[in-house]
Design an enzyme around this catalytic site. Structure first.
Site, PDB file in Angstrom:
ATOM      1  N   ASP A  52       0.775  -1.250   0.000  1.00 25.55           N
ATOM      2  CA  ASP A  52       0.000   0.000   0.000  1.00 25.55           C
ATOM      3  C   ASP A  52       0.807   1.301   0.000  1.00 25.55           C
ATOM      4  OD1 ASP A  52      -1.546  -2.116   0.790  1.00 25.55           O
ATOM      5  OD2 ASP A  52      -2.227  -1.216   2.662  1.00 25.55           O
ATOM      6  N   GLU A 107     -10.358  -2.507   4.398  1.00 29.91           N
ATOM      7  CA  GLU A 107      -9.038  -1.975   4.720  1.00 29.91           C
ATOM      8  C   GLU A 107      -8.873  -0.587   4.105  1.00 29.91           C
ATOM      9  OE1 GLU A 107      -6.306  -5.946   5.007  1.00 29.91           O
ATOM     10  OE2 GLU A 107      -6.600  -5.216   2.997  1.00 29.91           O
TER      11      GLU A 107
END
Ligand code: FRU
Length: 525
Positions: free
Chosen positions: A24, A224
């Site tokens: 990420d 998430e």
């Protein structure tokens, strides 16, 4: 820096780390005329582990320079006792945190502290559980080096009852300054409960629980990487809406396997986010998909952009389904092209539009191919080879089914000279869907779900045309359709000499075709 930008599959104008594993984007912040990109990083290998924050900087969001690791997993390499999971960063220009000294503006990052904790189960068995809570760190040298706030970390402990059961999955704080209430807001997830939990603070150190949101719409996997930001509606500048973007894994868009990204449009008053009623789907399953392809995850937006600038997001161009097995080395994963977001009414509904952030033009070269056809005949039409990295603008007339007209129209890219290997990007006139077909795109041997066809609904514009923008790089295609109301992102791993392209009109002709291909140079310096 040891970079070799001619390695097979190495992205030429998408950010990828020189070596090792990346996931990420985290802590996207613009400060002092520099764009910072922090990211989940394993300093020791090309698989997930030892999670640290890698760092890169850019003046324009296209040319990146990799910097030293910003937050190195505590105890690394012998005995890692804390990993730094995904989070965000802000420039604390008013020094609300008090971290600033000598008039220096602190950059403050909030991340998820992942501590391995010994836990005794009711059975008496001892296990190593994962304790996740939210911590902060600050930098007084523009993000180069960071000091964790060890005196008081974590600043948001595991949520109190009634959340206690979700001990293991509380993470991904996205912090931003809320102008109207003059407070900091942190948006987190209770991942397995499909809840967004919102916190507020005056000083980035002490946080109080403000509200929660969810579960709604897509809940196929854990929630998430939440993001929350405000934008005006184009053409109605006085109406501003808030957008909540969420990753979920697995449970992405129809036809994909693994990770996906959904969004909700609504309102936020500094305390609670409320989705517009037409953004909550009654079937409790379908969603507003931010991207309909398999490789767009953990999208994160920039803090600190000059007021009035649009929101810019970058996503991880990979998927947990096969992320750890993609055939690249000595690095794994790249970021998407930065996307400029806006809101606009399209076909009666407010939609989230994406455009490539304009700096991609800085690497577009003069090898431009421009051609138009009154009608592209049935079958295939050859094109000059555009190479391996380029940007396509393709536009053509929509039509309803008719014997003489095409059922699908596509451009094949990264094709081998015999076209046995090719990636197709096109439109299905019957189902009114844009598609990416990577079934014969190259290496897909590392995962049985990889070689697939992906599609997204797209109606013609008011002028009855279909417009596609396609970014092709050494191992990816990103498609933006219409005004940007649909996006499809997919990795591909073609053989290095697959540089051909052609048009393919199936079952009949395609009318009024306009094509422009711009070569793209490497963005690395
Ligand atoms: C999403 C994610 C986050 C977590 C990070 C760990 O891709 O699972 O929820 O913080 O990756 O690397």
């Amino acid at each position: 820096s040891g970079l070799n930008y001619t390695e097979p599959y190495r992205p030429q104008y998408h950010f990828s780390p020189a070596e090792n594993w990346m996931n990420d984007p985290a802590g996207l912040v613009y400060y002092n005329e520099t764009y910072h990109l922090f990211f989940q990083y394993n300093p020791a290998g090309i698989e997930w582990g030892n999670m640290s924050w890698g760092h890169a900087t850019s003046k324009d969001l296209t040319h990146w320079e990799e910097r030293p690791v910003a937050l190195l997993a505590r105890g690394y390499p012998e005995n890692v006792t804390e990993m730094y999971f995904t989070g965000s960063a802000v420039a604390d220009v008013n020094n609300t945190s008090g971290f600033g000294v000598d008039g220096k503006v602190p950059l403050v990052a909030m991340y998820t502290s992942m501590y391995p904790v010994a836990q005794e189960l009711p059975s008496g068995k001892n296990v190593l559980a994962e304790q996740q809570s939210q911590s902060i760190a600050y930098s007084l040298d523009d993000g180069e080096t960071w000091t964790t706030y060890d005196a008081e970390n974590p600043v948001i402990h595991n949520p109190p009852s009634p959340y206690g059961a979700e001990f293991e999955n509380f993470r991904d704080p996205f912090v931003f300054w809320h102008e109207d209430t003059q407070k900091w807001v942190a948006v987190t997830v209770l991942a397995s409960l499909h809840k967004v939990v919102i916190w507020s603070s005056d000083n980035l150190k002490e946080w109080s629980l403000a509200s929660e949101f969810g579960p709604y719409n897509a809940v196929g996997g854990v929630w998430e990487c939440p993001n929350l930001f405000q934008m005006p509606i184009k053409g109605h500048p006085s109406i501003k809406k808030w957008v909540l973007v969420l990753g979920l894994n697995p449970g992405g868009p129809p036809g994909t396997v693994g990770s996906g990204t959904q969004y909700f449009i609504g309102d936020f008053d500094g305390t609670a986010f409320k989705a517009d009623p037409d953004n909550i789907h009654a079937d409790n399953k379908s969603a507003n998909w931010m991207d309909w392809g398999p490789d767009f995850y953990a999208a994160a937006s920039y803090n600190g952009l000059p007021a009035g600038d649009d929101v810019v997001q970058i996503a991880w161009m990979n998927n947990w389904q096969y992320g750890a097995t993609i055939p690249t080395s000595p690095w794994r994963s790249a970021m998407s092209v930065p996307r400029q977001l806006s809101l606009k009414k399209v076909n009666g509904k407010v939609a989230l539009l994406q455009q490539p952030q304009h700096s991609w033009r800085s690497v577009a070269n003069h090898q431009t191919l421009k051609h138009s056809w009154k009608s592209v005949s049935k079958g295939s039409t050859s094109l000059d080879s555009p190479g391996k990295a380029f940007k396509i603008d393709l536009s053509f007339a929509d039509h309803d089914s008719d014997k003489s007209l095409a059922s699908t129209f596509a451009i094949a890219v990264r094709a081998s000279s015999d076209f046995k290997q090719e990636t197709l990007v096109g439109y299905n006139f019957t189902s009114k869907e844009v598609f990416v077909d990577r079934r014969n795109s190259g290496d897909g041997s590392f995962d049985k779900t990889f070689a697939s066809l992906y599609h997204a609904p797209l109606s013609a514009n008011a002028d009855k045309r279909i417009n596609l923008q396609v970014f092709v790089d050494w191992s990816s295609v990103e498609v933006l359709g219409g005004q940007g109301e649909v996006s499809l992102t997919a990795q591909i791993f073609p053989e290095g000499n697959s540089t051909e392209a052609r048009l393919v009109s199936t079952d009949g002709v395609t009318q009024d075709v306009r094509l422009r291909i711009s070569g793209m140079d490497s963005a690395w310096h």
